[in-house]
Scaffold this motif. Structure first.
Motif, short mmCIF file in Angstrom:
data_model
loop_
_atom_site.label_atom_id
_atom_site.label_comp_id
_atom_site.label_asym_id
_atom_site.label_seq_id
_atom_site.Cartn_x
_atom_site.Cartn_y
_atom_site.Cartn_z
N THR A 251 19.17 18.94 9.90
CA THR A 251 19.81 19.28 8.65
C THR A 251 19.31 17.96 7.61
O THR A 251 19.59 18.13 6.51
N LEU A 252 18.63 17.11 7.98
CA LEU A 252 18.10 15.91 6.88
C LEU A 252 16.99 16.70 5.89
O LEU A 252 16.37 17.60 6.09
N PRO A 253 17.49 16.19 4.70
CA PRO A 253 16.48 16.81 3.56
C PRO A 253 15.29 15.98 3.75
O PRO A 253 15.12 14.85 3.66
N LYS A 254 14.17 16.98 3.91
CA LYS A 254 12.71 16.35 4.22
C LYS A 254 11.45 17.24 3.89
O LYS A 254 12.09 18.28 3.69
N LYS A 255 10.54 16.59 3.62
CA LYS A 255 9.19 17.05 3.50
C LYS A 255 8.14 16.63 3.94
O LYS A 255 8.14 15.29 4.00
N GLU A 256 6.96 17.34 4.56
CA GLU A 256 5.87 16.88 4.90
C GLU A 256 4.92 16.69 3.60
O GLU A 256 4.76 17.44 2.71
N VAL A 257 4.11 15.58 3.75
CA VAL A 257 3.22 15.38 2.57
C VAL A 257 2.04 14.91 3.41
O VAL A 257 1.89 14.27 4.32
N TRP A 258 0.68 14.98 2.51
CA TRP A 258 -0.46 14.64 2.92
C TRP A 258 -0.77 13.62 1.86
O TRP A 258 -1.15 13.83 0.64
N ILE A 259 -1.33 12.36 2.26
CA ILE A 259 -1.68 11.39 1.21
C ILE A 259 -2.94 10.90 1.56
O ILE A 259 -3.31 10.53 2.68
N PRO A 260 -3.69 10.80 0.55
CA PRO A 260 -5.31 10.61 0.73
C PRO A 260 -5.48 9.09 1.19
O PRO A 260 -4.83 8.21 0.59
N SER A 261 -6.32 8.97 2.12
CA SER A 261 -6.48 7.65 2.75
C SER A 261 -7.85 7.25 2.16
O SER A 261 -8.83 7.95 2.07
N ASN B 127 -9.79 5.63 3.78
CA ASN B 127 -10.88 5.47 4.86
C ASN B 127 -11.39 7.08 4.92
O ASN B 127 -12.19 7.10 5.90
N GLY B 128 -11.02 7.99 3.91
CA GLY B 128 -11.74 9.29 4.19
C GLY B 128 -11.04 10.26 4.65
O GLY B 128 -11.76 11.51 5.01
N TYR B 129 -9.84 10.34 5.00
CA TYR B 129 -9.14 11.39 5.53
C TYR B 129 -7.83 11.51 4.90
O TYR B 129 -7.38 10.74 4.03
N LYS B 130 -6.92 12.26 5.35
CA LYS B 130 -5.54 12.42 4.62
C LYS B 130 -4.48 12.05 5.97
O LYS B 130 -4.59 12.21 7.19
N ILE B 131 -3.41 11.20 5.39
CA ILE B 131 -2.54 10.78 6.12
C ILE B 131 -1.27 11.65 6.23
O ILE B 131 -0.67 12.12 5.14
N ASN B 132 -0.78 12.00 7.47
CA ASN B 132 0.42 12.93 7.38
C ASN B 132 1.77 12.08 7.53
O ASN B 132 1.84 11.33 8.35
N ALA B 133 2.48 12.55 6.66
CA ALA B 133 3.83 11.72 6.50
C ALA B 133 5.03 12.73 6.36
O ALA B 133 4.81 13.82 6.01
N MET B 134 6.07 12.02 6.31
CA MET B 134 7.33 12.85 6.35
C MET B 134 8.23 12.06 5.43
O MET B 134 8.80 10.89 5.92
N VAL B 135 8.81 12.58 4.44
CA VAL B 135 9.73 11.87 3.56
C VAL B 135 11.17 12.48 3.88
O VAL B 135 11.36 13.71 3.52
N ILE B 136 12.29 11.60 4.34
CA ILE B 136 13.29 11.78 4.41
C ILE B 136 14.33 11.33 3.10
O ILE B 136 14.09 10.11 3.19
N ARG B 137 14.72 12.04 2.48
CA ARG B 137 15.50 11.58 1.20
C ARG B 137 17.11 12.16 1.29
O ARG B 137 17.27 13.06 0.14
N ILE C 181 10.35 7.00 4.99
CA ILE C 181 9.00 7.53 5.29
C ILE C 181 8.60 7.27 6.52
O ILE C 181 8.40 5.94 6.84
N ILE C 182 8.18 8.15 7.33
CA ILE C 182 7.65 7.95 8.66
C ILE C 182 6.19 8.72 8.28
O ILE C 182 6.07 9.69 7.87
N TYR C 183 5.28 7.91 9.18
CA TYR C 183 3.94 8.63 8.79
C TYR C 183 2.88 8.37 10.05
O TYR C 183 3.43 7.53 11.01
N ASP C 184 1.97 9.02 10.35
CA ASP C 184 1.13 9.07 11.37
C ASP C 184 -0.01 8.14 11.41
O ASP C 184 -0.70 8.33 10.22
N GLN C 185 -0.13 6.90 12.10
CA GLN C 185 -1.39 6.09 11.95
C GLN C 185 -2.46 6.72 11.96
O GLN C 185 -2.56 8.15 12.77
N ARG C 186 -3.35 6.09 11.71
CA ARG C 186 -5.02 6.81 11.72
C ARG C 186 -5.32 7.12 13.45
O ARG C 186 -4.87 6.36 14.30
N ARG C 187 -5.56 8.16 13.29
CA ARG C 187 -6.05 8.77 14.65
C ARG C 187 -4.76 9.07 15.60
O ARG C 187 -5.05 9.39 16.94
#
Length: 306
Positions: free
Chosen positions: A57-67, A69-79, A115-121
């Motif tokens: 039920t939490l209002p959230k969205k998945e986002v991809w943030i450019p790193s 270091n040359g890849y995209k960081i996967n994150a979730m914004v819960i607002r 904001i929670i996000y996946d670290q590199r690798r």
């Protein structure tokens, strides 16, 4: 002549053994085995860190943030809150962004967006190696900068890190002049070289740990493109001007609590320290929930009037 041949053979065998160890060591460090995210979700659901109905039920969205270091960081914004209060969570090695929910819930209850996000690798974020904060600090910087771009400058922003994520947080704050208003670091290491030396000694009482680490460090530099001597929060923590809450379990035998004590002593200005009585590595919240929440509330009210 025979002695010369024996010496040459011994040299070759020594070089071969050093190369074998260096390759093994660097692979083990750079490509440490990760947990499957579904396993993390199932584990944390059983521990009530994730309550599926509530999370859904939490209002959230998945986002991809450019790193950088040359890849995209996967994150979730819960607002869920219509405020400018945010906190970013930086998880530990082998984990994923979902393991940060046990901490995120505390701050959602206190009126923060998350904001929670996946670290590199880790998780859905790419990257060939784990560098324990060296490259990860630039990813954290990218997440912070993305948030400011999205929300504007008028933010109250905190960053919470656990273990490797805590070291990453301190490196970002001290080395990259971090933009957050406050930091909370749970069981950070003070110096990666010192941590690896300790862990090598634990694995073999009679091993020549310093010699092995010298060999391993060389291979890490070549294969990982960074020096472990540059992954040292203790050398930059005195540059952090914002308040820092340091947390560590006294019974932690993976990253010893003296490392957090040293970081606390080295930090200038606004700071607090919680040494939790119970629990092993990264278990301070699980085993000392009341004290953990009290420390957060005291820290926020003292330094941020929250």
């Amino acid at each position: 002549m025979k002695t010369k041949h024996i010496f040459t053979l011994a040299t070759l065998l020594t070089a071969s053994a050093a190369a074998s160890f260096g390759t093994y060591f660097s692979k083990r460090v750079l490509h440490i085995k990760k947990k499957n995210e579904q396993e993390i979700i199932e584990r944390d659901t059983k521990l009530n860190h994730i309550i599926p109905v509530q999370f859904a039920t939490l209002p959230k969205k998945e986002v991809w943030i450019p790193s950088p270091n040359g890849y995209k960081i996967n994150a979730m914004v819960i607002r869920p809150h219509q405020t400018k209060r945010f906190i970013i969570f930086s998880h530990g090695v082998t984990e994923s962004k979902m393991s940060s929910m046990k901490y995120a819930n505390l701050f959602l209850e206190r009126g923060f967006n998350v904001i929670i996000y996946d670290q590199r690798r880790h998780g859905k974020t790419n990257g060939n190696t784990t560098s324990y904060g060296f490259f990860e600090k630039y990813d954290l910087q990218a997440v912070v900068d993305w948030l400011f771009d999205q929300e504007g400058e008028n933010l109250l922003l905190g960053i919470h890190g656990e273990s490797m994520g805590a070291a990453t947080t301190l490196l970002y704050a001290g080395e990259l002049n971090g933009r957050a208003n406050f930091y909370i670091v749970d069981c950070p290491f003070s110096d990666f070289h010192e941590l690896l030396l300790y862990q090598l000694k634990c694995e073999g009482k009679y091993l020549p740990a310093r010699t092995l680490l010298s060999i391993g460090s060389l291979f890490l530099r070549v294969r990982g493109k960074f020096s472990i001597k540059h992954v040292s929060p203790i050398t930059v923590v005195d540059r952090i001007k914002q308040p820092v809450l340091f947390i560590h379990s006294e019974k932690d035998d993976y990253i010893l609590p003296y490392m957090t004590k040293d970081l606390f002593e080295q930090k200038k200005g606004a700071k607090m320290l919680l040494l939790a009585k119970n629990g092993g590595h990264a278990q301070s919240l699980n085993e000392n929930r009341r004290e953990y929440e009290e420390a957060i509330d005291s820290f926020l009210s003292t330094y941020l009037d929250v």
